[in-house]
Design an enzyme around this catalytic site. Sequence first.
Site, PDB file in Angstrom:
ATOM      1  CD  GLN A 101     -74.017 -58.534 -63.261  1.00  0.00           C
ATOM      2  OE1 GLN A 101     -73.216 -58.101 -64.090  1.00  0.00           O
ATOM      3  NE2 GLN A 101     -74.492 -57.791 -62.254  1.00  0.00           N
ATOM      4  CB  SER A 140     -76.833 -51.065 -63.873  1.00  0.00           C
ATOM      5  OG  SER A 140     -76.414 -49.868 -63.262  1.00  0.00           O
ATOM      6  CG  HIS A 199     -70.659 -55.689 -53.587  1.00  0.00           C
ATOM      7  ND1 HIS A 199     -69.391 -55.329 -53.979  1.00  0.00           N
ATOM      8  CD2 HIS A 199     -71.421 -55.636 -54.709  1.00  0.00           C
ATOM      9  CE1 HIS A 199     -69.390 -55.047 -55.272  1.00  0.00           C
ATOM     10  NE2 HIS A 199     -70.620 -55.221 -55.743  1.00  0.00           N
ATOM     11  N   GLY A 233     -67.237 -55.946 -60.657  1.00  0.00           N
ATOM     12  CA  GLY A 233     -66.527 -55.071 -61.572  1.00  0.00           C
ATOM     13  C   GLY A 233     -67.487 -54.229 -62.378  1.00  0.00           C
ATOM     14  N   PRO A 234     -66.965 -53.267 -63.080  1.00  0.00           N
ATOM     15  CG  PRO A 234     -65.527 -51.781 -64.151  1.00  0.00           C
ATOM     16  CD  PRO A 234     -65.559 -52.865 -63.097  1.00  0.00           C
ATOM     17  CD  GLU A 265     -67.418 -56.635 -51.279  1.00  0.00           C
ATOM     18  OE1 GLU A 265     -67.609 -55.703 -52.080  1.00  0.00           O
ATOM     19  OE2 GLU A 265     -67.993 -57.743 -51.373  1.00  0.00           O
ATOM     20  CB  CYS A 299     -71.539 -58.016 -58.202  1.00  0.00           C
ATOM     21  SG  CYS A 299     -72.606 -56.641 -58.680  1.00  0.00           S
TER      22      CYS A 299
END
Length: 708
Positions: free
Chosen positions: A598, A644, A682, A567-568, A684, A594
């Site tokens: 984190q 990032s 990722h 996600g962002p 996928e 991802c």
Amino acid sequence: MTVYTTAGGARITRTAATLNTDDLDYISELVESRRGGVLSSGMEYPGRYSRFHLAYVNPAAEVVVSGRTVTAQALNERGQVVLPVFEHALSQVAPVKVEGDAVSIEVPTDPGVVTEEQRSRQLTVFTALRAIVSAFGCEDPYLGLWGAFGYDLAYQFEPIEFAKERPSDVRDAVLHLADEVYVVDRKRETASLYRYDFEVDGASTVGLERTGEHFDYRPAEEVPAGPTPGAYSEVVRQAKEEFREGNLFEVVPGHEMYTTCDSPASFYERLKKSNPSPYEFFFNLGHDEYLVGTSPEMFVRVNGNRVETCPISGTIARGNDPLQDAGQILSLLNSEKEEAELTMCTDVDRNDKARVCVPGSVRVIGRRQIELYSHLIHTVDHIEGRLREDMDAFDAFLTHMWAVTVTGAPKTWAMRFIERNETTPRRWYGGAVGYVGFDGSMNTGLTLRTAHIRDGLTSVRAGATLLYYSDPDMEEAETFLKASALLEAAEGKHRMRPEPPAAIDVAGGAAGTGRRVLLIDHEDSFVNTLADYFRQHDAEVTTLRYGFDLGQALDDINPDLVVLSPGPGRPTDFACQALLRDLERRELPVFGVCLGLQAMVEYTGGKLSLLDEPAHGKPGNVKVFGGGLFSDVGDRLTTARYHSLHATIDQVQGGFVTTSALDDIAMSIEDPMRGWYGVQFHPESILTSERASGLRLIGNVLRLTDER
């Protein structure tokens, strides 16, 4: 009905009928036992090739070139009607000899000095062919001469001596006057049959049957041995010495391989399916001789005064799937050797056109364009020019004879090298097949990827473009790769380019049968594909977007595994600390991708950092240290990066072990005691799909958490 009156005094009447597109399926079978031809295009590249299907059977007449002898033969009563037109045309070149239903001439040599500007107008057998086309000249787009032009015709254009004997019965060109042409427009899905009747000197073909000689094909009982291993490599080494001395820039020698086929017609149909190409053809040339091919390369195409060619040079094998193809294409485009090959071919091609084209009209209109075939990937240039007013399609044909992509450069010296070093005459290989229109047009393809069948024996010749940088063993291997599609199709193996196996089949089997997965969506753009990967493993997946009542969902779904999506933003934007605390309290296995990784790092006391530059949609070559996530995946794999934020290896705490890394970035973490696993990449993404690595990893997640 359309009526034409030709310069040779013939009156031609054309009638047209509509067909079903399926009506042409039987023509190939007819052509196996009768003179005729089938031409099709199995590929479409805008601006270069379009899909079509043309065919004819039982032509009225035949033009045969043997050395400097040109013979026009009536093949039935209809051909007898038009034979006077051939006789009158040939008489403009040399005295005519009449024997039964045939007329012939011996074309004399040109005693004078020929300038390069007029080389295509020197006295050769093409002078006779030009006279025939002129005599039948009319505006019809399909009436013309159909057939094949052999390699040795170039020796009338270029002053080269034979270094090996030719059989006494060799034919250098066989061209048919087809008076019934089947035309399929594959774009419009229409099919037409055009029939032509001729009236010459009061005689007419109206009412006469289209008949022809019948042939029974029989495969050869014995097949000669193929090339001696290493022999072609030795030719490459000899060529490299020529390059070193400055005698050659490039050269394209070939060698022959042999097999048999059960049926030329069946062979053609198999080959079209297994190796579709812009120039697919099947010719019965009579006298137990056939040509079957799927050539990738245009030789010369002329419409009006526009002349086009599409030289092909630069070759690499296809990958097993589109992603591997992309990698191969990148390697091909980055190869200086392959680029140099095509550059030389195009510069020679431009030089060929400059002899007959309007000054300044020769242009490269396509550079290093990619074309994909069943086994190979090629780079192709597209070149055009405008013929001068005093030049025609035969001038365009002759000035390019033969293409630098099958000879080399400088062309004359390359052809001498080929004549000295190939073990057998080329016959039809490196020549051309196609159509010369009585309207001045021409459409021909090079006889590459072509099988020559004579007396039941199938021979396939293949070569490679050699430069000073060529590796002898690799070039030899390339020739066998090029020939493989034809040899396999001839033998009935019909090897199609394999379809990628179902993903689950290459991932070690379904690992999620009976498992319930809750996938938490952090407003991500890839969550549906991630869910699909779990479903491919037969898991039951429920996806809920962030903001739902977690406790209620966990009670209702009772998941065996919770997946935290990418996600962002940051984990704090989605209250991941509270989420993980509740999951740990319930002792639920967790897999984070991802942002999910984190969140786990922060939850267990670790820190996050920012990359100097974001890595979005970029590949990462990850080094694997171990761990259950990478079972049967390998110690290195290419992965997709969309992040990032990251954690360095020394920032990972709280019982997690880093099991893969990119430089100092932790790319995966595992805590088998908790049943918590995470990846920074990722799985996928298409970038993580080599050997189905991403899907294998998802299977491993399901197995690891099931064992717990």
